[in-house]
Scaffold this motif. Structure first.
Motif, mmCIF file in Angstrom:
data_model
loop_
_atom_site.group_PDB
_atom_site.id
_atom_site.type_symbol
_atom_site.label_atom_id
_atom_site.label_comp_id
_atom_site.label_asym_id
_atom_site.label_seq_id
_atom_site.Cartn_x
_atom_site.Cartn_y
_atom_site.Cartn_z
ATOM 1 N N ALA A 176 -72.177 -35.236 1.404
ATOM 2 C CA ALA A 176 -71.951 -35.493 2.825
ATOM 3 C C ALA A 176 -72.767 -36.691 3.299
ATOM 4 N N THR A 177 -73.976 -36.851 2.763
ATOM 5 C CA THR A 177 -74.805 -38.007 3.119
ATOM 6 C C THR A 177 -74.122 -39.305 2.721
ATOM 7 N N LYS A 202 -70.930 -39.785 2.187
ATOM 8 C CA LYS A 202 -69.703 -39.924 2.972
ATOM 9 C C LYS A 202 -69.985 -40.460 4.379
ATOM 10 N N PHE A 203 -70.905 -39.824 5.098
ATOM 11 C CA PHE A 203 -71.087 -40.160 6.513
ATOM 12 C C PHE A 203 -71.964 -41.389 6.720
ATOM 13 N N SER A 223 -80.112 -34.505 6.835
ATOM 14 C CA SER A 223 -80.026 -34.132 5.417
ATOM 15 C C SER A 223 -81.412 -33.984 4.802
ATOM 16 N N GLU A 233 -71.422 -31.192 11.393
ATOM 17 C CA GLU A 233 -70.474 -32.160 10.840
ATOM 18 C C GLU A 233 -70.613 -32.240 9.320
ATOM 19 N N MET A 234 -71.854 -32.315 8.840
ATOM 20 C CA MET A 234 -72.092 -32.397 7.406
ATOM 21 C C MET A 234 -71.752 -31.084 6.707
ATOM 22 N N SER A 235 -71.987 -29.960 7.383
ATOM 23 C CA SER A 235 -71.679 -28.654 6.785
ATOM 24 C C SER A 235 -70.187 -28.472 6.589
ATOM 25 N N PHE A 253 -67.942 -30.787 6.096
ATOM 26 C CA PHE A 253 -67.558 -31.582 4.930
ATOM 27 C C PHE A 253 -68.183 -31.017 3.658
ATOM 28 N N GLY A 254 -69.482 -30.675 3.764
ATOM 29 C CA GLY A 254 -70.224 -30.255 2.592
ATOM 30 C C GLY A 254 -69.793 -28.926 2.014
ATOM 31 N N SER A 302 -67.327 -29.759 -0.542
ATOM 32 C CA SER A 302 -68.028 -30.510 -1.585
ATOM 33 C C SER A 302 -68.945 -29.586 -2.375
ATOM 34 N N GLY A 305 -62.187 -37.295 2.125
ATOM 35 C CA GLY A 305 -62.336 -36.040 2.857
ATOM 36 C C GLY A 305 -61.154 -35.100 2.655
#
Length: 527
Positions: free
Chosen positions: A69-70, A72-73, A93, A230-232, A234-235, A238, A376
């Motif tokens: 996620a890091t 990606k964003f 993160s 937001e990261m969760s 996506f993550g 992943s 994504g």
């Protein structure tokens, strides 16, 4: 627009080359160190070494997809020029990673004696195994935090920096390992060297991070619940994919260590690691594809994706194919010369089975998985990896008990072809709006057909000039196969525009060399 795409294509190629440099050094030192480790530590000591790192890799389950996620964003917001969001993502993160790392180390510290009892380790190695496990756990926990600085550099495609750090880290680890073993030390001291090399890499990556992200500060108060959510989101997918990937990579050696003596772990791990490292070397194209796809998605340039998917996978296969041919025809000779008759013969028997799976499923589709993550659109990919992992966990114990190492090799290879070879190809064919046969044909047909004359050449030389009785003959054959196959592939596998690009780059390089030579000659005449 064309100029921008040409510049982007050049940056992509440069990033791949730097990735290859870093992994190439690791692969080379691993090739030199493995037989030395086996000779100095013994088959059981080497098996315990491999077992320890297989256990540590499971800690990535606690990552929960935050590293992906890091990348990606940070890539997304960096492309949009939003430095505030970049800082928010990085600090969020880092805060999560610090908390997770502290929890992991605490659990392993308390559970180490119980973990040690789950494996068939002889009495003389039990204390060393437990100490080594705590050492590499500590290094991994530091890495969970500090590797996010490297992930941020990958997001902005500064692979030149991360690869230089990887080269330095590998050098420290290699020379340190040889030194402590030459002085008569053992597993624990080699583990200390590994941790020192890791800390060296962490500090260098942090320095590079400060150079590129000079406006950013490590401030936990800049972390936010919004960025975490937001990261969760996506993550989560992943994490499902990466967790499944770790289970797939590490569960078989762990089950072998549970049901069979520790030396058997080393026998299975040798061909597995050789293929993993070489696939990782080729797969660096895929890692660059991840951040490239994220940038393309941010700029709404999705029309490039079908070509990116087809050509990067095809060229990964092209790069890998001479080694695949060499290992297929001379794998037995290579392993016996590399690590000795006893271990080499047992490991070489597993090689052809594992090689088929890695060639078709890992090398041939690595860029596909990275593209799905970068865009994504990796939810189904993650579920597919989870199913493959669940089936492997269910089948591995009875397979090892009844069919041994060879049965495990067939199971690993078959499952990866079904999922990472065929299912992932189907997912990409839907995204690229291509039929599955057309997508597979665009990737596999030309590299595999070009390999047929190389295969015939290798078998012919094995029966005559280069039978593979000495390592120098293996290397010589590798050079011959590389020159022959890449010569065929240049005209048969590369697209016309890519041939022009390669020739143009070679011509420019030659002109620069000739200009420097003429300048030096003129200066000498003048003096």
């Amino acid at each position: 627009m064309n100029t921008g795409r040409a510049s982007s294509g050049k940056a992509f190629i440069v990033s791949v080359i730097w990735n290859w440099a870093g992994v190439g050094v690791s692969l080379f030192t691993g090739f030199l160190l493995s037989p030395y480790l086996i000779r100095k530590l013994g088959p059981e000591g080497y098996g315990i070494w491999a077992l320890s790192f297989a256990l540590v890799e499971y800690y990535l389950l606690f990552d929960l997809g935050f590293r992906a996620a890091t990348v990606k964003f940070v890539a997304h917001y960096w492309t949009l020029g939003d430095t505030g969001k970049v800082g928010e993502i990085i600090n969020t993160s880092l805060l999560y990673a610090a908390a997770a790392a502290a929890m992991v180390f605490s659990i392993v510290w308390l559970a180490a004696p119980m973990i040690q009892r789950q494996f068939q380790v002889s009495a003389g190695y039990r204390e060393s195994f437990q100490t080594l496990l705590l050492l590499v756990t500590g290094g991994w926990c530091l890495g969970m935090v500090f590797n996010l600085f490297g992930a941020s550099l990958e997001a902005v495609r500064r692979y030149d920096m991360t690869s230089r750090v990887a080269i330095v880290t590998t050098g420290v680890r290699a020379f340190g390992t040889v030194g402590v073993l030459a002085l008569g030390y053992g597993l624990v001291q080699v583990g200390v060297v590994v941790v020192i090399s890791q800390i060296t890499g962490f500090l260098l990556n942090y320095r590079n991070f400060r150079r590129i992200f000079h406006e950013q500060r490590v401030r936990p108060r800049e972390a936010s619940w919004a960025a975490l959510r937001e990261m969760s989101r996506f993550g989560l997918h992943s994490f499902l994919g990466s967790a499944s990937f770790q289970i797939l990579n590490q569960s078989t050696p762990l089950f072998i260590g549970h049901y069979q003596p520790a030396r058997e772990v080393g026998i299975f791990t040798l061909p597995l690691r050789l293929l993993q490292y070489t696939a990782d070397f080729i797969g660096r194209i895929g890692l660059v594809t991840n951040s490239t796809a994220a940038a393309l998605e941010a700029k709404k340039e999705s029309e490039v994706i079908p070509k990116l998917a087809t050509f990067t996978n095809r060229y990964c296969l092209v790069v890998f194919m001479p080694l695949a041919v060499l290992l297929w025809t001379h794998g037995g000779e290579f392993f016996r010369l590399w690590v000795g008759e006893e271990v080499g013969r047992a490991s070489a028997a597993l090689l052809p089975v594992l090689l088929a799976g890695y060639m078709l499923a890992v090398v041939g589709q690595f860029s596909s998985s990275m593209l799905l993550i970068g865009l994504g659109k990796h939810q189904r990919y993650a579920r597919g990896m989870a199913v493959e992992a669940a089936v492997m966990l269910a089948l591995t114990p009875p397979v090892i008990v009844h069919y041994g190492l060879m049965g495990a090799a067939w199971m690993v290879s078959g499952l990866m072809i079904l999922n990472r070879g065929l299912f992932v190809s189907w997912l990409m064919s839907r995204i690229t709006k291509m039929t599955l046969p057309r997508y597979l044909d665009g990737i596999y047909r030309r590299p595999l057909l070009a390999a047929l004359p190389a295969l015939a050449l290798s078998y012919g030389l094995k029966g005559s000039l280069l039978p593979g009785r000495r390592m120098v003959e293996i290397f010589a054959l590798g050079i011959v196969l590389g020159l022959f196959y890449y010569g065929v592939a240049f005209f048969y596998c590369l697209e016309p525009e890519h041939r022009v690009l390669v020739l143009s780059a070679a011509r420019q390089r030659w002109n620069r060399i000739r200009t420097k030579g003429d300048s030096g000659l003129a200066a000498g005449v003048t003096r």
